[in-house]
Design a protein around this motif. Structure first.
Motif, PDB file in Angstrom:
ATOM      1  N   ALA A  86       0.812  -1.220   0.000  1.00 62.00           N
ATOM      2  CA  ALA A  86       0.000   0.000   0.000  1.00 62.00           C
ATOM      3  C   ALA A  86       0.845   1.271   0.000  1.00 62.00           C
ATOM      4  CB  ALA A  86      -0.933   0.008   1.213  1.00 62.00           C
ATOM      5  N   ARG A 113      -1.562  -6.488   9.652  1.00 58.04           N
ATOM      6  CA  ARG A 113      -2.814  -5.923  10.169  1.00 58.04           C
ATOM      7  C   ARG A 113      -2.460  -4.965  11.302  1.00 58.04           C
ATOM      8  NH1 ARG A 113      -6.734  -9.375   7.983  1.00 58.04           N
ATOM      9  NH2 ARG A 113      -8.392  -8.229   9.040  1.00 58.04           N
ATOM     10  N   GLN A 139       0.116   3.554   6.056  1.00 60.05           N
ATOM     11  CA  GLN A 139      -0.797   2.453   5.748  1.00 60.05           C
ATOM     12  C   GLN A 139      -2.159   2.626   6.429  1.00 60.05           C
ATOM     13  OE1 GLN A 139       1.413  -1.120   6.831  1.00 60.05           O
ATOM     14  NE2 GLN A 139       3.204  -0.302   5.756  1.00 60.05           N
ATOM     15  N   ARG A 142      -6.128   6.661   6.025  1.00 56.39           N
ATOM     16  CA  ARG A 142      -7.565   6.909   5.923  1.00 56.39           C
ATOM     17  C   ARG A 142      -8.196   7.010   7.323  1.00 56.39           C
ATOM     18  NH1 ARG A 142      -9.807   2.655   2.260  1.00 56.39           N
ATOM     19  NH2 ARG A 142      -8.331   3.664   0.857  1.00 56.39           N
ATOM     20  N   ASP A 194      -8.101  -3.509  12.878  1.00 50.83           N
ATOM     21  CA  ASP A 194      -8.115  -3.437  11.409  1.00 50.83           C
ATOM     22  C   ASP A 194      -8.232  -2.003  10.901  1.00 50.83           C
ATOM     23  OD1 ASP A 194      -7.762  -6.127  11.091  1.00 50.83           O
ATOM     24  OD2 ASP A 194      -9.881  -6.585  10.881  1.00 50.83           O
ATOM     25  N   GLN A 196      -5.910  -0.480   9.081  1.00 53.91           N
ATOM     26  CA  GLN A 196      -5.153  -0.276   7.843  1.00 53.91           C
ATOM     27  C   GLN A 196      -6.110   0.077   6.709  1.00 53.91           C
ATOM     28  OE1 GLN A 196      -5.207  -3.246   9.466  1.00 53.91           O
ATOM     29  NE2 GLN A 196      -6.358  -4.599   8.088  1.00 53.91           N
ATOM     30  N   ASP A 197      -5.610   0.843   5.731  1.00 54.07           N
ATOM     31  CA  ASP A 197      -6.451   1.307   4.623  1.00 54.07           C
ATOM     32  C   ASP A 197      -7.026   0.151   3.820  1.00 54.07           C
ATOM     33  OD1 ASP A 197      -5.845   3.856   5.411  1.00 54.07           O
ATOM     34  OD2 ASP A 197      -4.429   4.261   3.801  1.00 54.07           O
ATOM     35  N   SER A 198      -6.275  -0.944   3.726  1.00 52.52           N
ATOM     36  CA  SER A 198      -6.703  -2.073   2.901  1.00 52.52           C
ATOM     37  C   SER A 198      -6.392  -3.377   3.607  1.00 52.52           C
ATOM     38  CB  SER A 198      -5.979  -2.029   1.550  1.00 52.52           C
ATOM     39  OG  SER A 198      -6.197  -3.218   0.814  1.00 52.52           O
ATOM     40  N   ASP A 199      -7.286  -4.356   3.460  1.00 55.64           N
ATOM     41  CA  ASP A 199      -6.998  -5.693   3.980  1.00 55.64           C
ATOM     42  C   ASP A 199      -5.890  -6.360   3.183  1.00 55.64           C
ATOM     43  OD1 ASP A 199      -8.780  -5.635   6.080  1.00 55.64           O
ATOM     44  OD2 ASP A 199     -10.441  -6.465   4.920  1.00 55.64           O
ATOM     45  N   ASN A 200      -5.721  -5.903   1.957  1.00 56.00           N
ATOM     46  CA  ASN A 200      -4.645  -6.425   1.114  1.00 56.00           C
ATOM     47  C   ASN A 200      -3.358  -5.641   1.415  1.00 56.00           C
ATOM     48  OD1 ASN A 200      -3.536  -8.048  -0.978  1.00 56.00           O
ATOM     49  ND2 ASN A 200      -3.652  -6.290  -2.364  1.00 56.00           N
ATOM     50  N   ASN A 201      -2.889  -5.787   2.641  1.00 54.13           N
ATOM     51  CA  ASN A 201      -1.750  -5.012   3.132  1.00 54.13           C
ATOM     52  C   ASN A 201      -0.597  -5.974   3.449  1.00 54.13           C
ATOM     53  OD1 ASN A 201      -0.374  -2.666   4.012  1.00 54.13           O
ATOM     54  ND2 ASN A 201      -0.945  -3.084   6.128  1.00 54.13           N
TER      55      ASN A 201
END
Length: 301
Positions: A86, A113, A139, A142, A194, A196-201
């Motif tokens: 990210a 995470r 990360q 947001r 959780d 973080q901006d994206s779970d795909n981190n």
């Protein structure tokens, strides 16, 4: 056989790689001493455990101290974060690799995470300060933006260090962006998970060594290139890589400090120097580049 193999003079990259290949091919060890930036509970520690399952970890204060520990012989290896899915590459680590001429000998990727941790009993509405590493802050931009500037965000050396600072500090309204493991380790509570901006981190970590070693199964090559500032220069590099049938899995530009709007390029190639044609390809890239740094040929687990 290509003409470049027949007629080109020996190159620095050929000498480096042939020297590394002269040693018998061995598998990557499972034990050894390994330097890690931060304190217990850091993501780098989790990467160390994955790369060297029975290793002895020595914690140091900075990325440069990881290099120093390996260079001095205190540690055989060092583990560092090099890229986040990210937030991009860790420029300082690339700078150190290029300046100190160390080799990447192994890599791994961790799913990251982030949780907001505070002392037991602290409410989310009471938080006035949040500590974390600048990568973790990026990360979670947001979530931090949703706080509308009501909380002071303070960068520190490591997410685990952030958790330790909050646990040992006197401010009951301080929090840390860190991991669930650090909450348990330092006696903190998760007040928001959780974030973080994206779970795909994901963060990619590398294992470095002082001398170039190419272990069995190595299938990724990392390079830093500086091509000529002229039309088609980068395309020429990509064309040569493609002509040898090698996949470029990473290409990232990075501004050169002190040079206006000039860039170096970080490359990852899916290849092994033991494959036919790969070493001549690297020689060609070295010849047409303004500067060329071979960072290593390694496997990612």
């Amino acid at each position: 056989m290509r003409q470049t193999e027949l007629y080109s003079p020996p190159s620095r990259v050929r000498s480096l790689i042939e020297g590394a290949l002269a040693a018998p091919e061995v598998v990557f060890p499972r034990t050894g001493t390994i330097a890690c930036q931060g304190v217990e509970g850091a993501n780098s520690q989790a990467a160390c455990d994955k790369i060297l399952p029975r290793g002895n970890i020595m914690y140091v204060k900075s990325f440069e101290a990881v290099f120093d520990a390996v260079e001095s012989g205190l540690c055989q290896f060092g583990v560092l974060p090099i890229e986040n899915s990210a937030n991009g590459s860790v420029r300082m680590v690339y700078d150190l690799l290029q300046r100190k001429r160390f080799s990447i000998v192994r890599g791994t990727t961790l799913h990251i995470r982030h949780e907001l941790l505070a002392k037991p009993g602290t409410k989310l509405s009471e938080i006035t300060e949040i500590y974390s590493h600048e990568q973790a802050i990026g990360q979670c931009s947001r979530y931090l933006g949703s706080l509308n500037g009501k909380v002071k965000v303070i960068p520190c050396a490591n997410t685990a260090i952030a958790a330790k600072m909050v646990a040992e500090g006197i401010n009951p309204k301080a929090a840390a962006i860190s991991s669930h493991a650090c909450a348990e380790l330092y006696g903190l509570e998760t007040i928001k998970d959780d974030i973080q901006d994206s779970d795909n981190n994901y963060t990619r970590f590398i294992c470095i060594a002082k001398n170039p070693i190419i272990y069995a199964g190595s299938n990724k090559i990392s390079l830093i290139l500086d091509c000529k500032n002229e039309p088609g220069a980068l395309n020429s590099i990509l064309t040569k890589i493609s002509a040898y049938g090698v996949n470029t899995s990473k290409l990232e530009s990075c501004p050169v400090t002190g040079r206006n709007f000039e860039f170096i390029f970080f490359f990852d190639l899916d290849a092994s120097v033991r494959e036919q044609g790969v070493l001549p390809m690297l020689e060609e890239l070295e010849r047409i580049s303004e500067s060329f740094t071979f960072l290593g040929n390694y496997s990612v687990i």
